[in-house]
Design a protein around this motif. Structure first.
Motif, PDB file in Angstrom:
ATOM      1  N   UNK A 294     -73.072  51.599  -1.015  1.00 29.28           N
ATOM      2  CA  UNK A 294     -71.757  51.793  -1.619  1.00 29.28           C
ATOM      3  C   UNK A 294     -71.394  50.642  -2.555  1.00 29.28           C
ATOM      4  N   UNK A 295     -71.873  49.439  -2.254  1.00 31.55           N
ATOM      5  CA  UNK A 295     -71.617  48.313  -3.147  1.00 31.55           C
ATOM      6  C   UNK A 295     -72.298  48.527  -4.496  1.00 31.55           C
ATOM      7  N   UNK A 296     -73.509  49.068  -4.477  1.00 32.30           N
ATOM      8  CA  UNK A 296     -74.186  49.382  -5.731  1.00 32.30           C
ATOM      9  C   UNK A 296     -73.427  50.472  -6.497  1.00 32.30           C
ATOM     10  N   UNK A 297     -72.894  51.461  -5.772  1.00 32.40           N
ATOM     11  CA  UNK A 297     -72.097  52.509  -6.414  1.00 32.40           C
ATOM     12  C   UNK A 297     -70.864  51.910  -7.080  1.00 32.40           C
ATOM     13  N   UNK A 298     -70.204  50.970  -6.404  1.00 36.85           N
ATOM     14  CA  UNK A 298     -69.020  50.335  -6.980  1.00 36.85           C
ATOM     15  C   UNK A 298     -69.380  49.581  -8.251  1.00 36.85           C
ATOM     16  N   UNK A 299     -70.490  48.849  -8.225  1.00 39.21           N
ATOM     17  CA  UNK A 299     -70.919  48.118  -9.416  1.00 39.21           C
ATOM     18  C   UNK A 299     -71.224  49.062 -10.576  1.00 39.21           C
ATOM     19  N   UNK A 300     -71.706  50.248 -10.260  1.00 32.35           N
ATOM     20  CA  UNK A 300     -71.988  51.219 -11.317  1.00 32.35           C
ATOM     21  C   UNK A 300     -70.714  51.829 -11.887  1.00 32.35           C
ATOM     22  N   UNK A 301     -69.635  51.893 -11.092  1.00 28.07           N
ATOM     23  CA  UNK A 301     -68.385  52.499 -11.547  1.00 28.07           C
ATOM     24  C   UNK A 301     -67.484  51.528 -12.299  1.00 28.07           C
ATOM     25  N   UNK A 302     -67.538  50.251 -11.937  1.00 30.22           N
ATOM     26  CA  UNK A 302     -66.557  49.290 -12.439  1.00 30.22           C
ATOM     27  C   UNK A 302     -66.503  49.215 -13.969  1.00 30.22           C
ATOM     28  N   UNK A 303     -67.630  49.109 -14.691  1.00 27.48           N
ATOM     29  CA  UNK A 303     -67.523  48.990 -16.153  1.00 27.48           C
ATOM     30  C   UNK A 303     -66.802  50.164 -16.806  1.00 27.48           C
ATOM     31  N   UNK A 304     -67.080  51.383 -16.373  1.00 30.14           N
ATOM     32  CA  UNK A 304     -66.417  52.550 -16.966  1.00 30.14           C
ATOM     33  C   UNK A 304     -64.932  52.543 -16.635  1.00 30.14           C
ATOM     34  N   UNK A 305     -64.581  52.162 -15.408  1.00 30.63           N
ATOM     35  CA  UNK A 305     -63.170  52.104 -15.025  1.00 30.63           C
ATOM     36  C   UNK A 305     -62.423  51.035 -15.802  1.00 30.63           C
ATOM     37  N   UNK A 306     -63.095  49.974 -16.201  1.00 34.46           N
ATOM     38  CA  UNK A 306     -62.449  48.919 -16.976  1.00 34.46           C
ATOM     39  C   UNK A 306     -62.247  49.343 -18.426  1.00 34.46           C
ATOM     40  N   UNK A 307     -63.241  49.997 -19.009  1.00 30.48           N
ATOM     41  CA  UNK A 307     -63.183  50.345 -20.429  1.00 30.48           C
ATOM     42  C   UNK A 307     -62.288  51.547 -20.683  1.00 30.48           C
ATOM     43  N   UNK A 308     -62.311  52.524 -19.799  1.00 27.41           N
ATOM     44  CA  UNK A 308     -61.630  53.793 -20.072  1.00 27.41           C
ATOM     45  C   UNK A 308     -60.138  53.651 -20.348  1.00 27.41           C
TER      46      UNK A 308
END
Length: 326
Positions: A294-308
């Motif tokens: 789940x930590x890897x999943x969070x790292x994969x989501x964070x950049x898109x959530x920041x930019x969007x």
């Protein structure tokens, strides 16, 4: 002989009709379509309930992933898997990921591919769309026809692989960028947006002696910030989430992007070949394998959530204006 109804009588009649309809209902304007009428209490309650359920359907999985990544082995065991209610929290899963070095290297690869690929794709899309937005440009119709064909017919996986291999791009990060650098859909959206720009402005600039490069850089691009932001978001998300090209073209695990590492850990439960980083056996079992995933999943989501959020205000206007030719 015509009979004129006094205005006071008309107002009294309207007031009587409104009283008959009751205080909870407003009279719909005759020129307004029915779907634009103000909804009643039942409709408002239904819309509020539907929107609340949709928001919960989006936020609850995100909340569960984040809480599970911060949970200890005992909390995950007590929950029987994914943790919804936070208990004892720890950042050990994230520190283990960073200490392993595999995920951080994969993040660097994904950032490079996304940044370079988005910049290259935007440059290609802008130049192609601006050229195709001028009906009298050289090869306008044949090029536009070829772009439209690629939206419905593709060469296939094997011919594409042979082309990439023939160019010597196997195990190269450019294999993750060049095969998807051109998107006919995004080019057409940007072309239609350029065609909606007032032609008088462009003709005035040409009369004043401005070159096409100057018109593009100083007039067209400043007026097209919305569609550029939206198309850039499309390209960025596509490059960030792509993993299949890495499966086909990248054999060296040191060049794997984050999404391929995520696929290996979360879906297959495997360690990266050539490393000792095993998501199910870290720290003698003190760190939960599910927390690592789940930590890897969070790292994969964070950049898109920041930019969007920075692009969201341009999203609707960029897509609608670029998709409809006025």
């Amino acid at each position: 002989m015509t009979t004129t109804v006094p205005r006071t009588s008309a107002r009294v009649s309207d007031a009587g009709g409104a009283a008959a309809r009751g205080p909870g209902r407003r009279r719909r304007h005759p020129d307004r379509p029915p779907y634009e009428a103000e909804p009643g209490p039942v409709a408002k309650t239904a819309k509020t309930t539907a929107l609340t359920l949709i928001v919960l359907a989006v936020l609850v999985p995100l909340w569960t992933v984040v809480v599970t990544s911060l949970s200890t082995q005992a909390a995950i065991n007590d929950a029987g898997g994914l943790v919804l209610v936070p208990g004892e929290l720890t950042f050990k899963a994230y520190t283990d990921i960073i200490a392993g070095g595999v995920v951080t290297r994969a993040v660097g690869v994904s950032v490079f591919v996304t940044a370079v690929g988005t910049a290259l794709s935007l440059a290609v899309a802008i130049l192609t769309a601006y050229g195709l937005s001028r009906p009298g440009s050289l090869g306008h119709r044949p090029i536009l026809f070829m772009l439209l064909i690629t939206m419905f017919f593709g060469a296939g996986m094997i011919p594409t692989y042979l082309v990439v291999a023939g160019l010597g791009l196997i195990d190269s990060l450019w294999a993750l960028i060049l095969p998807t650098a051109v998107s006919a859909f995004n080019i057409l959206i940007m072309r239609n947006f350029f065609m909606n720009i007032d032609r008088g402005i462009l003709d005035s600039a040409r009369i004043d002696g401005a070159s096409e490069w100057r018109i593009l850089g100083q007039i067209v691009l400043p007026l097209s910030k919305a569609v550029i932001a939206v198309v850039g978001l499309f390209y960025g998300v596509a490059y960030w989430n792509a993993f299949f090209n890495a499966v086909l073209y990248i054999n060296d695990s040191a060049k794997w992007p984050l999404q391929l590492v995520l696929r290996s850990y979360v879906l297959q439960g495997q360690a990266v070949p050539g490393t000792t980083f095993d998501p199910s056996s870290l720290d003698g079992g003190q760190t939960a394998g599910l927390a690592i995933q789940m930590a890897v999943v969070v790292l994969a989501m964070v950049p898109v959530l920041i930019v969007y959020p920075f692009v969201q205000r341009h999203f609707s206007s960029g897509v609608m204006i670029g998709a409809i030719k006025g």
